[in-house]
Motif scaffolding. Structure first.
Motif, short mmCIF file in Angstrom:
data_model
loop_
_atom_site.label_atom_id
_atom_site.label_comp_id
_atom_site.label_asym_id
_atom_site.label_seq_id
_atom_site.Cartn_x
_atom_site.Cartn_y
_atom_site.Cartn_z
N VAL A 272 -5.05 8.18 -31.96
CA VAL A 272 -5.48 7.09 -31.08
C VAL A 272 -6.82 6.49 -31.49
O VAL A 272 -7.15 5.38 -31.07
N GLU A 273 -7.58 7.23 -32.33
CA GLU A 273 -8.87 6.70 -32.77
C GLU A 273 -9.35 7.47 -34.00
O GLU A 273 -9.17 8.69 -34.09
N GLU B 193 -11.96 4.84 -27.47
CA GLU B 193 -10.76 4.98 -26.65
C GLU B 193 -11.02 5.80 -25.39
O GLU B 193 -11.77 6.79 -25.42
N SER C 262 -10.42 9.50 -25.87
CA SER C 262 -11.49 10.12 -26.66
C SER C 262 -12.69 10.41 -25.78
O SER C 262 -13.32 11.47 -25.89
#
Length: 249
Positions: free
Chosen positions: A216-217, A231, A234
């Motif tokens: 996602v990151e 994110e 995160s």
């Protein structure tokens, strides 16, 4: 040059897909972390790179060489793995000498005694440990042996699967300092799996945050240290670590 490159990597266990479309490019000499909750697919990626999770599609390249689904001796000499549990990763009935000599024997490398003693010294263990059995060592000493075993073939890349999580905090610090020194002295590339963000801050240059098998990151560790991850997930991981005691290194 890229040390590890993953392109559209999917990994499954039977009919269950656990890693989805992962793309990563880790530079030679870099220390890179995969972080996320348990079950997010982090360790599965390490196993696929090492040849221990053969049911994958996409592309895996190590030091610019595409790897197949089989266990390849040439890849094994360049990429080695250090497992989470130092109690389970060493054969209980083999001496440390036998454990460290085995990869040399498999690859027909001579001068084994000198190589074993030199590697014990490199990980901070003197020669008196050479003919002991794993049960005669502490957890930290066993993990030093596991690291020594991974380095016996002089690989360029180490895959580190939660290498300190089974150890006491004070011993964790010793092992992390050892890993940092070995990377500097031997020009190693690290791919680290962990849920411990202070470990990432100390040991790594960049990190990828995983959730449900997807990245996602990807961020520089400087952003992690500033608490400036982009994110929401995160930031949730980061918030979960705040208030805990910092790792002393």
């Amino acid at each position: 040059m890229s040390a590890i490159r993953l392109n559209n990597l999917d990994i499954a266990y039977g009919d269950t897909k656990v890693v989805h479309g992962v793309n990563l490019d880790i530079a030679e000499g870099e220390s890179f972390a995969l972080v996320g909750e348990s079950g997010s697919g982090k360790s599965t990626i390490l196993r696929a790179i090492a040849g221990l999770a053969p049911d994958w599609t996409g592309e895996i390249a190590v030091l610019a060489r595409p790897r197949s689904h089989a266990i390849e001796r040439a890849v094994a000499r360049q990429v080695q793995m250090v497992f989470q549990d130092p109690y389970g990763s060493l054969h209980p009935r083999k001496t440390i000498d036998a454990v460290l000599s085995e990869p040399l024997e498999i690859n027909s490398i001579g001068n084994r005694g000198d190589r074993v003693e030199a590697m014990l010294q490199a990980v901070g263990l003197d020669r008196r440990f050479r003919f002991r059995f794993p049960h005669q060592l502490s957890g930290g000493q066993r993990q030093r042996v596991a690291i020594a075993r991974a380095l016996m073939l002089e690989p360029k890349v180490l895959l580190l699967d939660e290498p300190t999580s089974a150890l006491d905090v004070s011993v964790q610090a010793e092992i992390l300092n050892l890993l940092k020194r070995l990377r500097r002295e031997q020009g190693l590339t690290y791919l680290l799996v962990t849920h411990n963000l202070p470990v990432v801050s100390f040991l790594c240059d960049r990190l990828a945050v995983m959730r449900h098998g997807r990245i996602v990151e990807v961020a520089d560790v400087a952003l992690l240290k500033r608490g400036d991850l982009a994110e929401p997930y995160s930031r949730e991981l980061l918030a979960a670590t705040q208030g805990r005691a910092s790792l002393t290194v």
